[in-house]
Structure formats: structure tokens, C-alpha cells
Design an enzyme around this catalytic site. Structure first.
Site, PDB file in Angstrom:
ATOM      1  N   ASP B 317      78.984 -85.716  -0.337  1.00  0.00           N
ATOM      2  CA  ASP B 317      78.032 -85.806   0.714  1.00  0.00           C
ATOM      3  C   ASP B 317      78.793 -86.109   2.021  1.00  0.00           C
ATOM      4  O   ASP B 317      79.858 -87.020   1.898  1.00  0.00           O
ATOM      5  CB  ASP B 317      77.242 -87.148   0.564  1.00  0.00           C
ATOM      6  CG  ASP B 317      75.934 -86.590  -0.418  1.00  0.00           C
ATOM      7  OD1 ASP B 317      75.486 -85.488  -0.048  1.00  0.00           O
ATOM      8  OD2 ASP B 317      75.389 -87.243  -0.889  1.00  0.00           O
ATOM      9  N   ALA B 386      62.319 -87.481  10.418  1.00  0.00           N
ATOM     10  CA  ALA B 386      63.037 -86.300   9.931  1.00  0.00           C
ATOM     11  C   ALA B 386      61.993 -85.014   9.911  1.00  0.00           C
ATOM     12  O   ALA B 386      62.696 -83.836  10.051  1.00  0.00           O
ATOM     13  CB  ALA B 386      63.215 -86.312   8.458  1.00  0.00           C
ATOM     14  N   THR B 388      59.689 -84.719  12.784  1.00  0.00           N
ATOM     15  CA  THR B 388      59.904 -83.969  14.161  1.00  0.00           C
ATOM     16  C   THR B 388      61.215 -84.037  14.650  1.00  0.00           C
ATOM     17  O   THR B 388      61.414 -83.174  15.445  1.00  0.00           O
ATOM     18  CB  THR B 388      59.170 -85.148  15.016  1.00  0.00           C
ATOM     19  OG1 THR B 388      59.798 -86.463  14.902  1.00  0.00           O
ATOM     20  CG2 THR B 388      57.536 -85.140  14.501  1.00  0.00           C
ATOM     21  N   SER B 391      62.897 -88.755  18.687  1.00  0.00           N
ATOM     22  CA  SER B 391      62.377 -89.893  18.980  1.00  0.00           C
ATOM     23  C   SER B 391      61.818 -89.986  20.423  1.00  0.00           C
ATOM     24  O   SER B 391      62.033 -88.922  21.300  1.00  0.00           O
ATOM     25  CB  SER B 391      63.115 -91.182  18.922  1.00  0.00           C
ATOM     26  OG  SER B 391      64.413 -90.986  19.646  1.00  0.00           O
ATOM     27  N   ASP B 529      67.619 -86.715  -5.140  1.00  0.00           N
ATOM     28  CA  ASP B 529      68.849 -86.108  -5.710  1.00  0.00           C
ATOM     29  C   ASP B 529      68.916 -86.400  -7.328  1.00  0.00           C
ATOM     30  O   ASP B 529      69.896 -85.709  -7.965  1.00  0.00           O
ATOM     31  CB  ASP B 529      70.141 -87.495  -5.482  1.00  0.00           C
ATOM     32  CG  ASP B 529      70.464 -87.068  -3.731  1.00  0.00           C
ATOM     33  OD1 ASP B 529      70.553 -85.834  -3.557  1.00  0.00           O
ATOM     34  OD2 ASP B 529      70.945 -88.056  -3.095  1.00  0.00           O
TER      35      ASP B 529
END
Lengths: 569, 689
Positions: B317, B386, B388, B391, B529
Site C-alpha cells: 500500500d 469517501a 462525496t 468537506s 482487504d
């Protein structure tokens, strides 16, 4: 030792490997079923054979099917050959009027030719009829060689496969190898041999009157054709007792050179073909290098030993010179050395000298070359698969040292492969040391022994090594045509052939089923000098660890005794 | 050689009781355990050492008979004792390795829950019944309050608490655990330090994470790994070959007129069979697990450790592994006609509701530039989500937004070509440089662009170069767009990257790699995951991660540090290398032993063979005794190496092999010639033979 001797050895080795290359490229085409320039003539014959035998060439076999066909074919061949030899007096083409062979001799001989050993417990010119020779023995010179190469082809396909199980078809391989490789090459060589003076006739013998006026009966045979396949198929069984030391089997220096070259060339060719079929050309070249280096070492060692004066010469205070006992004066020490290394390394077994008369170290090297497992370069096909088994073991042990589960040619080496590899490797010490240890104390066996002391032990160990290694050469000094020897040597031949080839096919089955991995920079390199050195080390150490005690009691102690005797004079 | 074991990692503290040294107490217990392991039923799993024990028994019988019949038995007694010592030394290697784990297990066991859990029998009324922890069933719900120990593994269904997980991780700083999301798992044995949580029990009694950890550490659940089995087959095969070579000497020797003492043949046999690697094999495996534990990684099986050495592809990652977790705001570029101060102010307003690290970095940036603001009274804070991907803040008809450029444009109903050219250029420049551009709007107008920068960790590039030399391919996984991903990939030096990756993409990538015959390792912490962790060959779950991820992986990293993957691979490789090195050494040793023993046993009958006594050992008896002593002592001398492991160097397979072949192959050939000679001199000096 002189430079001419070394040059002769080097030139011969270069010719062997050099000829192996084109043969291997051609053989790979035959293994893969590609077209060859012989197709116009042979394709119809091949198709007719499949039609007659009900073979479906496209189908393929898994390892069990392949092994079953190989075993079934060998068993049927054995039965037929046994019956031919046993009842040759009832069969045609017996101008010499020979009787049928005794059961133990027929057993031993049939096994011997079916297993590509060609150990001969008998004197051919006074035992075997022309029909037995041609229909029985010579045909198996082709078929047993083809069968060994078929197993090698199956192994090559296993390395090429990616999660498969098809190893090809044994019957197709047997047919194609005999038809496209062994027959045409033998045909050409036989013609050359005839041109170089070998007899090729169905007549039994000629009567000659010697200079002293005595009448002499000289046996004849279709020698040239037998000689060609005898060497090409690493068979080694001659039509004369003296084998290639006989002027009819080996008339001159040129035939001598050709015979040495062709008895190794096809075995090297199998390695080259393996590399092409298994997509591992560089790795196959490494195997060729290993075989060539070990063969050179063997030839050099024997040459160095044989130019020493024989102990008897020293004892008699005779003029110093090379040990010529048991050697053909026509060929001399260097040619004997390279031939001896080639025939013992290659599981051929044809001889141009009497190995019993080699110096202790010369004979010891010949013996050790057999005991290394007939992989230098070994019998046709069998040498390749024997060397691959050694490579698997080398890769498994040393390969761990790069920090990965060992891989060879893109296939992971795991418990199953190791198990069958060890099973195969176990056969030689079991058969050689086991039978030798029993024979060494059994009165029935010792009765056939002509020599005593270390040399006698060498003769015993050599006989079983030759049988288990499917070599077929004899150290001589042993009257082997007796029920005990015929039977136990026969069993040793069976073990050496089938108890080795079947585990190899099991390995092939296991490897074929695995994914073919792409090499990375973390993979164990199996094509460079490092691997060549490693494999040489593993072959020598594995062989040495198994047979060092036996060798110590045979040739090694005899060598030191000779040194001490020489020093005493 | 030092008796300490060097951890692979960077000095992180392991579970409290894992000491790095072999204390006298551990050694004492190991010695006792070694004697207990003489039980043939326990030894039968190790064919080489089992065979040695049989020969030791036979030689003892022969020594006793010699004593009873009044013969000179000193030599026989010594041989028998040394054969027993060989077996004991092999057992000692295993019990030392196990002993270190046992010490760790004891301390873990101490933290197991003995207090009563607060079982909620009626969720509506919240009625609590004190129940012993070991009687809790799966699915039952318990209340855990500040000061309580979590009674068993479970999932938080309600509440938030800070939890001290030192019992598991050795890390005493408490971590936040809360219901929902990927931080909802709690582990039995950890302590809640503040607040309260309701936990649904997910593991049966005796099968909690702690229980399994204890079992793993103790080696109780140790099964032979595939490679260990293959190696054991090879060693058994070699043992059989040497059995044949030695037994047949009876016949060959009799022919040669040499009377062979069965006791001496037994000694020869034991010297030849691979007792060195046979005795150390299981210790190497246990030590491998132990080394992982030292870097705070818990493997659920030895098989996983072995697979780690074979890994071809590492999925890493980006965030937290390759770059520092948080992207930091580094600049605000104002739109044409907008004052930089206005742009900064709008940026800050839009970020007040953003509690993500990125959002906080914007607040920090504004503060650095001298601007601090509080959210106005009655303002509606819109948190980053996640969904939209923006903020904002709404107050009194005014609104501010900040977020992904396309998301903000969509909210403003602008098409990309309506963006001022200067801003478009800034967006492109930021993206190309590996940064993340965010758009800022105020009341429907674009105010500017924020530059979020992803900082690649120092040293990462060199690490990947090492991995490439090890033959590993690194693939960076990121949710970033391909342009951003490519920039970071080239900066970090990974071989490949997967941009805009979803969990499904990850799973597909793993399957593709595996179809090419590659082994894949990855780490993950989210519940999403889990499928990829289960599919990968080495799946490292983070201890802080979701319960599902921890169950799916075959290793758990107690530090939750994704860079551990690299250390795990090294430990796996080290374990395989150690096995190969000691096997090679063991087999190579045999050459010298032959040269010691063969002349010794034959020289009486065949004096010419004295020439093979190249080491000039004093007498046949001293030669045999020296070989047997060397064979036994070498096991003890190699225990530290077996436990520590052969050093792994990322120098490529060819160089590594030639290096190890030189040390353990050639060294294995030469060392025993010297060693046996030295022992022979000692044996002679002491008058033992």
C-alpha cells in the site's frame, strides 16, 4: 604420457560433443513430432505402424500410462527374446547348429538386451545363432535404446508443461526414435564400416589355412550393421567375445575413432534435445559441460594410470613402458583410455581393451565412472534422466542457500520429487553393494572368481556395477555363466533399469502438473559455471560417499599395494 | 560465536518476555527437556536422530557385554557415551529453540483473563451477570469498562474506548477502539483504560488470539513445513544409502580378511548419516518463527514463513508503506483575480469540518501563515467522506467547499474547460509532481487549488533496489489517479503500480500474478482487504485492523507497520538458507570422516590402506573416537548459527550462492579435517584412546 596422447584424447572428446550437437537438434524435432527431411520416406511407414498397432498418436499419456507402456513393452520383449534364445535350435538361420540357451543364460541374456545393458555371460561366436543375433539381440539394440530415449523425451516434456499431465505417447516415441533416428544413422554408419573393412555376411564362418598350415575356423557375422547400433545405442554387446578389440569389430584406427565418437554422441544429443524441448537450452549446455568435464577427467586419469609400467614388468625388471597387458597393440594407451572412459561413462560396455588388465587406478576409475550412475554422458536417454535426477538433488540442497524453495527449469522441487529422486538414487548402492557383499562371502559365487585378493573383489563389484548401471562391460576374470551369477546379475540389471526409470517417470508426472515459473533474479542460476561446478561436486561426492568403502577395498588398496611392491624393487 | 540472536527489525520491542539471550534458566530447562526427548516415541519423527539413538542403544549393550565379560571396554564405553551425546545434543538444539518460545508463552499466559466478565444477558435492560471468561460463548455480548480486561476476542458493537494492548504488542501507548469501521476488533487480554465498550465475542474459549499466540510461540501447533518434509525425505534417503554402504562392508570386509567390529561400524554409520542437519532441522524452523516474533510478527504457521522466502511479488500500500501516511498541504494557489489571503481563508473555512489528517494539515498550514479561525456559531460542518470526496462548511447562506477537483467542479456544476487556465495548469503541475490537487470554492466560485504532497519515506528507494536484487517485484497499490501514482512510483522506485485500486482490483491482481506462477505477499487492515489477504500466499494483517482481516491473513503484525513485509520476506529466506547451508555442511563433512575411519578400520588387515590416513591420526581407535566426538560436538557448535540463522544479503542469487557454497560447501569439506585432527590430538594427549 606424451602430447600426441593428450591430443588424441582431446580431439576425440571434441568430436563426440561436436557431433552430439547436430544430432540433438535433429532429435528434438523427432521428439516434438516436427517434420524432418526423412518424412517423404518414413511418414507412410510411421502411419502404417500406428494403424497396424492401433496407436492414436494425438492422445498422449499421463505418467502412469507412459510408465505402464514402457514396462509392458519391456516385459513382452523379455518374454519373446527369452523364447527365441531358449529355442534357437528350433528356429531358422542357425547355420552353426547351436543348441538353445540354458534357462539361466537365456534369462540373463534376454534381460541384458531388453535393459540396454548387453552384458554377455556367453561367448557369442560359439553360442548365439544368426537368427538370435539379428531378430533377437540386434532388434533390441534398437528398441531398448529407443525406450530409454523415450523416457528422456517424457521427462523433457514434463519440464515444458504448465500444469499439465500429458507426457507424450510411449508408442509414438518408440516408433519415431527407432524410425527417424536409430535406423537411418545406423544404416549410414554400417555402410561406412563395411567400406572400412568390417564383414557383413550371413555366412557362418570361413576356413583359413594359417602360415603354419593349420586350419582355422574364423567366425563371421553381419558385423558392420551390429557394430553401428551397438555403439550408437550405447548397447556394447559385440558379436565376438573380444568385442571391439577383435579386428572384425574394429579393423583400424578410423573405425576405432568412429566407434568411440558414436557411442557417446547420441547420449550428448539427448541432452541437447532435452534443452530444446524443455525450453532450457542454456541449462542443457551446462549439463553437457558437466558431462564433458567429468568424462575428460576420467579419460585423463585412466591415461595417466595406464602409461605406468605394469607391476609384472617391474617385477621382471623389464624395460619400462606403458602397461600393455590386455591392450590392443594397434590402439595403445591413449586410445584405450578415452575408449574406456567413454564406454564406462556412457553405459555402452563395448571394449577395445580388457578392463581386468588395467592398472588398479585405471580400472578403479572405469568402475567409479559406472558407479556415478551412468550419467557421463550415460546411456542414450538414461544418461540424461540420470543427470537430471542428480541436478534435482543438487538444486534441492544447494538451492535452498539462495533463500527460496528450490526450482529447476522453472519447476519447484518439493517433497514428491525428492522422494522419487532418492528412490532412484538408492537403487545403485542397493544393487551394487548388496549383491557384491553377498557374492563376496558366498562360496557358490566365489567359485566363479579367477582372481583373489583386492583384484578379485574389484571383479565382483565391477560385475554388479556393470549390471546395475546397465553398462554391460565386464572386468572379466569372472566366469559369470553360472546359475548364481546369471540370475543375480539379471536382477541387478532389472533394478538398475526399471527401479530407476519408473521413479523418473513419477518425477516427470509430478513436475508436469506444476506451474512453469518464470525465473527471477532471486532464482537459483542453473546455467553458469557456478552450477556446473556445483553439479560436478554433487555427482562426485554422492558417488564417492556411496562407494568409497568398496573402492577402498578393491582398486584403491590394490593401487597402494602395487606402489609398495614397485617401491620394494 | 555469540549466543544472542540478532533481530531482523530495527530494535522494536517484542512481547515483553521475549529475551534476546539464552539465560542460564532457559538453558537449564532446555537441558532437562533434551533428556526428556530421549523417549523414542518423541524421536521417531526425526529419522536421522532416531537411528542414532538405536545405534547408541546397541553400542551401550555391546559395551555392557564387554564389561561383563571382563574385556577392555574403555573404548566401547567412550563410543557409546559419545553416541548418546550426539542424540542429546540434537535434542538440546530443539529444546533450546523451544525454550525461548516457552518463556515468552509463560508471560503471555499470565495476561490471560482470570477475572469475571460482565455478560449482558438482556440487551434491552442491560442486565449484567458476572461470568468466568472461559465460559463465554461465541455471539454473547459483554460490557467492558475502564480498568476491565477484555475477556475474549470480539467485535465492538457499541461505544468507543482507549485500550492498552501491551499484553499482545508490547506497546504501552493505548489505542482507540470503536464500533463500526476497521478499528472495531478487540483482543482478549488487553485492558480498557478509559470509557466503555460493548463487545460481541467472536472466538470460542481456548481459541482466542492470545491462546493461538501462546500455542504458536510454544511450538505446540508446529507442523512440518513442505520444505522441511522434503528435506527430511532427502535426509532419510541419505541415511538409507549409508546404511547400505556400512552394512555391506561386513561382506566386503570378510572377503578382504578384515574382521570388523560391529561397534566400529555403528560409529562409522553415525558419522556418515547427516546428524548435523538432522539434529538442527527443527530448531531452525522454530527459530525462524521466533525471529518473526522478535520483529513483532506472529505467523499462524511455519508454512507461511517458508512461503515468505519464496515470494515473488510484494503488493505494498502506498500510504504508510511507501509514503508517510498523511499527505500534507504545502501551498495554496489562488485563482486568477482572487487575493491569496482570501483563497487561504476560504481554504481554512472549508477544512474546519475535515478531521482527516489532510484536513488538519491544511489548518496547520493556515496557522503557519498566521491565520486561525473558529467555526462561526450555528455553522454546519460537512465532514470529508469517501463518497462525496469533499468537506465544507455552511453558515448563514454562505458555503465553502474543498475536495477532489472533479468532485468540487461537479458540485459547482462547472465543466473542466470552464476552469481558468492558470488553475488548470496548477492542477496538472501538482498531479504530475505526485501531489494531490484539491479545489476550493466559496459560494459557488472557485477560489484556488491546494497542493497536498505525499512525502516518500527516506530509504524506501534503496530498500526496493535491494528487493529487486532479491528477485522480488514490488507493486504499489494506491487509490490515487494514475498520474499521481506514476509520479510517486517513479520517485519511490517500485516496479509497477496499481492506481485507483479497489479491493476487487487488488484481488484480481493477486490472481493474475499467481496464474503466472508467482507467489504474492501483501498486507492489509480493512475488512475489505480480507478476500485479497486470504488469496495472497503471505497475507499480513495489521493488529489494529479489522477482525475479518486478521482472520484472513496468515500473519499478524503486532506493530501494524506495513513495511514489515520486507523483513518478513527476509526472515523466510534466512530460514531456507540456514537449512540449505547446514545440509550442505553436513554432507560435505562426510568426506573427511571417511578419511578418518576407513583407514582406521582396515589398516590392520590391509596395511596398504594406511596411506589413506592423510590426517596422520594417532591410532585406529583415536581416529574413530575423534570422528565420533567431532560429529557430536559440531551439533552444539552450530546451535547458535541455527538459532540466529545464516545472514541474508540482498546481493542476487548467483553471488549469494557462491558465497554460501564457499563457506558451507568448501568449508564443510575442509573444517572436519582440521577439527578431527584437533580432537585426535586432544584424545591422544588425554590418553583416551
Amino acid at each position: 604420457m606424451n602430447w600426441q596422447g593428450w591430443a588424441e584424447i582431446a580431439l576425440t572428446l571434441a568430436l563426440i560433443v561436436g557431433l552430439g550437437w547436430p544430432i540433438g537438434i535433429y532429435l528434438a524435432r523427432v521428439w516434438r513430432g516436427d517434420s524432418t527431411w526423412l518424412d517423404p520416406v518414413l511418414k507412410p511407414v510411421e502411419a502404417a505402424i500406428y494403424a497396424a498397432c492401433g496407436v492414436k498418436p494425438e492422445k498422449g499419456q499421463n505418467w502412469l500410462g507412459y510408465a505402464g507402456a514402457f514396462l509392458g513393452f519391456s516385459a513382452a520383449s523379455f518374454v519373446v527374446l527369452y523364447l527365441i534364445l531358449r529355442f534357437q535350435d528350433l528356429l531358422p538361420l542357425n547355420p552353426q547348429g547351436f543348441a538353445g540357451l540354458a534357462p539361466h543364460l537365456a534369462f540373463n541374456t534376454a534381460i541384458s538386451f531388453v535393459t540396454n545393458t548387453n552384458w554377455q555371460s556367453y561367448v557369442p561366436e560359439t553360442t548365439v545363432s544368426t537368427f538370435s543375433q539379428m531378430a533377437g539381440l540386434t532388434s533390441h539394440n534398437f528398441l531398448s535404446a529407443a525406450a530409454g530415449m523415450a523416457v528422456a523425451a517424457a521427462l523433457a516434456r514434463a519440464f515444458a508443461a504448465n500444469r499439465g499431465e500429458n507426457l507424450g505417447d510411449f508408442w509414438v516415441d518408440l516408433t519415431r526414435i527407432s524410425l527417424y533416428v536409430l535406423l537411418p544413422i545406423s544404416f549410414v554408419i554400417a555402410i561406412v564400416f563395411v567400406g572400412l573393412g568390417m564383414p557383413q555376411t550371413l555366412a557362418a564362418h570361413i576356413d583359413a589355412t594359417t602360415l603354419e598350415g593349420a586350419k582355422q575356423t574364423i567366425s563371421l557375422y553381419p558385423t558392420a550393421s551390429q557394430e553401428a547400433i551397438k555403439q550408437l545405442g550405447t548397447n556394447g554387446g559385440g558379436v565376438f567375445n573380444a568385442n571391439s578389440a577383435h579386428p572384425f569389430e574394429n579393423p583400424n584406427a578410423i573405425t576405432n575413432l568412429i566407434e568411440i565418437v558414436i557411442m557417446n554422441a547420441l547420449s550428448f544429443g539427448c541432452v541437447i534435445a532435452f534443452g530444446r524441448v524443455a525450453f532450457a537450452k542454456a541449462e542443457a549446455r551446462a549439463l553437457v559441460a558437466v558431462m564433458t568435464i567429468l568424462l575428460s577427467l576420467g579419460a585423463a586419469g585412466i591415461y595417466a594410470a595406464e602409461v605406468q609400467p605394469a607391476p609384472a614388468q617391474v617385477a621382471a625388471h623389464a624395460a619400462p613402458g606403458p602397461n600393455m597387458e590386455g591392450k590392443e597393440v594397434r590402439f595403445g594407451a591413449p586410445s584405450t583410455a578415452i575408449w574406456t572412459a567413454a564406454t564406462t561413462g556412457a553405459s555402452d560396455g563395448g571394449v577395445n581393451s580388457m578392463h581386468d588388465s588395467l592398472m588398479p587406478l585405471g580400472g578403479g576409475i572405469a568402475l567409479f565412472l559406472i558407479q556415478l550412475g551412468e550419467i557421463i554422458p550415460g546411456g542414450v536417454g538414461s544418461g540424461l534422466y540420470g543427470m537430471v535426477v542428480m541436478a534435482l538433488i543438487a538444486v534441492f540442497v544447494a538451492g535452498l542457500m539462495v533463500g527460496r524453495t528450490p526450482e529447476y527449469l522453472g519447476k519447484k522441487v518439493e517433497a514428491r520429487e525428492v522422494k522419487f529422486a532418492m528412490l532412484a538414487v538408492l537403487i545403485l548402492p542397493t544393487a551394487i553393494l548388496g549383491f557384491s557383499a553377498v557374492a563376496a562371502v558366498l562360496p557358490a559365487a566365489l567359485a566363479g572368481l579367477l582372481n583373489h585378493g583386492p583384484h578379485g573383489l574389484s571383479e565382483i563389484v565391477y560385475a554388479y556395477s556393470s549390471a546395475a548401471g546397465n553398462n554391460g562391460s565386464a572386468f572379466a576374470g569372472l566366469t559369470a555363466n553360472a546359475p548364481y551369477w546369471d540370475t543375480t546379475l539379471g536382477i541387478a540389471m532389472i533394478l538398475g533399469r526399471f527401479a530407476y526409470a519408473i521413479p523418473v517417470l513419477a518425477i516427470a508426472g509430478a513436475l508436469a502438473a506444476k506451474p512453469k515459473l518464470a525465473p527471477t533474479s532471486g532464482s537459483f542460476p542453473t546455467d553458469g559455471p557456478l552450477f556446473i561446478g556445483l553439479l560436478i561436486g554433487v555427482v562426485l561426492i554422492m558417488g564417492g560417499l556411496q562407494f568409497f568403502p568398496a573402492l577402498a577395498l578393491g582398486p584403491i588398496v590394490e593401487h597402494f599395494q602395487v606402489l609398495q611392491a614397485v617401491a620394494g624393487h | 560465536m555469540s549466543m544472542s540472536s540478532t533481530p531482523v527489525g530495527s530494535g522494536r520491542r517484542g512481547p515483553s518476555a521475549l529475551s534476546n539471550s539464552l539465560s542460564p534458566k532457559v538453558l537449564g530447562q532446555a537441558a532437562l527437556a533434551a533428556v526428556g526427548k530421549l523417549d523414542p516415541r518423541k524421536l521417531v519423527g526425526n529419522p536421522v536422530i532416531f537411528t542414532t539413538e538405536i545405534v547408541a542403544v546397541l553400542s551401550t549393550v555391546s559395551a555392557v557385554v564387554a564389561v561383563a565379560s571382563g574385556q577392555a571396554a574403555g573404548f566401547a564405553i567412550q563410543l557409546a557415551l559419545w553416541l548418546w551425546a550426539t542424540v542429546l545434543f540434537a535434542n538440546l538444539a530443539e529444546s533450546v529453540a523451544e525454550g525461548r518460545g516457552k518463556a515468552a508463552a509463560d508471560s503471555l499466559r499470565a495476561s490471560r483473563v482470570t477475572t469475571k466478565a460482565k455478560l449482558i444477558i438482556d440487551p434491552k435492560t442491560g442486565t449484567i451477570v458476572p461470568t468466568p471468561a472461559h465460559k463465554l460463548g461465541i455471539g454473547e455480548i459483554v460490557l467492558v469498562e475502564a480498568g476491565d480486561v477484555v475477556p475474549a476476542d470480539g467485535e465492538i458493537i457499541e461505544g468507543i474506548a482507549s485500550v492498552n494492548e501491551a499484553a499482545i504488542t508490547g506497546e504501552s501507548a493505548p489505542v482507540i477502539r470503536e464500533s463500526g469501521g476497521d478499528r472495531s476488533a478487540v483482543t482478549g487480554g488487553t485492558t480498557v483504560v478509559s470509557d466503555w465498550i460493548k463487545v460481541r465475542i467472536t472466538s470460542a474459549p481456548g481459541d482466542t488470539f492470545l491462546d493461538r499466540m501462546i500455542a504458536m510461540v510454544e511450538g505446540a501447533e508446529r507442523r512440518k513445513t513442505p520444505n522441511e518434509i522434503a528435506l527430511a525425505v532427502l535426509l532419510a534417503g541419505l541415511t538409507l544409502i549409508f546404511l547400505i554402504a556400512v552394512v555391506t562392508l561386513l561382506g566386503l570386509g570378510a572377503y578382504s580378511g578384515v574382521k570388523l567390529d560391529p561397534l566400529v561400524l555403528g560409529a562409522l554409520f553415525i558419522c556418515l548419516i547427516p546428524t548435523t542437519i538432522g539434529g538442527l532441522l527443527s530448531a531452525i524452523g522454530i527459530a525462524g518463527m521466533d525471529r518473526l516474533l522478535k520483529v513483532n510478527v506472529l505467523a499462524t504457521s511455519g508454512r507461511a514463513v517458508e512461503a515468505a522466502g519464496d515470494v515473488d511479488t510484494l503488493l505494498l500500500d502506498k500510504t504508510g508503506t511507501i509514503t508517510f501516511g498523511n499527505r500534507m498541504a504545502t501551498e495554496v494557489i489562488s485563482a486568477p483575480g482572487v487575493l491569496p489571503e482570501a483563497a487561504l481563508r476560504a481554504t481554512l473555512m472549508a477544512s474546519l469540518g475535515d478531521e482527516t489528517p489532510e484536513g488538519r494539515s491544511i489548518v496547520d498550514l493556515a496557522r503557519d501563515k498566521g491565520l486561525t479561525l473558529q467555526a462561526p456559531e450555528g455553522a454546519t460542518l460537512i465532514a470529508f467522506s469517501a463518497m462525496t470526496r469533499q468537506s465544507g462548511l455552511d453558515v448563514g447562506g454562505k458555503s465553502w467547499r474543498k475536495g477532489a477537483v472533479d468532485a468540487v467542479l461537479k458540485t459547482l456544476s462547472l465543466s473542466p474547460d470552464q476552469v481558468p487556465a492558470e488553475l488548470s495548469a496548477a492542477v496538472d503541475r501538482i498531479a504530475r509532481s505526485g501531489g494531490t490537487p484539491l479545489a476550493v470554492s466559496e459560494d459557488g466560485a472557485l477560489m484556488g487549488v491546494i497542493h497536498l504532497k505525499d512525502v516518500v519515506k527516506p530509504g524506501v528507494k534503496e530498500r526496493f533496489a535491494d528487493l529487486r536484487r532479491m528477485g522480488l517485484r514490488t507493486v504499489m497499490i494506491t487509490g490515487d489517479n494514475p498520474v499521481t501514482a506514476a509520479a510517486i512510483a517513479s520517485e519511490a522506485g517500485v516496479d509497477d503500480f496499481l492506481a485507483e485500486a479497489t479491493p476487487e482490483d487488488k484481488l484480481r491482481l493477486i490472481r493474475e500474478e499467481q496464474a503466472k506462477g508467482r507467489l504474492v505477499a501483501m498486507c492489509g487492515d480493512g475488512a475489505n482487504d480480507a478476500p485479497a489477504l486470504a488469496q495472497s500466499d503471505v497475507g499480513v494483517a495489521m493488529q489494529t485492523g479489522a477482525q475479518a482481516a486478521r482472520e484472513a491473513g496468515n500473519m499478524v503484525d503486532l506493530d501494524s507497520d506495513p513495511t514489515k513485509l520486507i523483513e518478513i520476506v527476509e526472515v523466510g529466506k534466512q530460514m531456507l538458507i540456514t537449512r540449505g547451508a547446514l545440509t550442505t555442511f553436513s554432507v560435505a563433512n562426510d568426506v573427511a570422516k571417511y578419511f578418518a575411519i576407513i583407514p582406521a578400520i582396515f589398516v590392520a588387515g590391509l596395511p596398504a590402506l594406511g596411506a589413506l590416513n592423510v590426517m596422520h591420526l594417532t591410532s585406529p581407535q583415536s581416529a574413530i573416537l575423534s570422528a565420533v566426538i567431532f560429529n557430536a560436538v559440531i551439533i552444539v557448535m552450530l546451535i547458535p548459527l541455527a538459532l540466529r540463522g545464516v545472514t541474508y544479503r540482498a546481493i542476487g542469487a548467483g553471488k549469494l550462492l557462491s558465497r554460501n557454497l564457499a563457506i558451507y560447501g568448501l568449508g564443510g569439506l575442509v573444517a572436519p579435517f582440521i577439527g578431527i585432527k584437533l580432537v585426535d590430538m586432544l584424545v591422544t594427549a588425554l590418553g583416551l584412546a
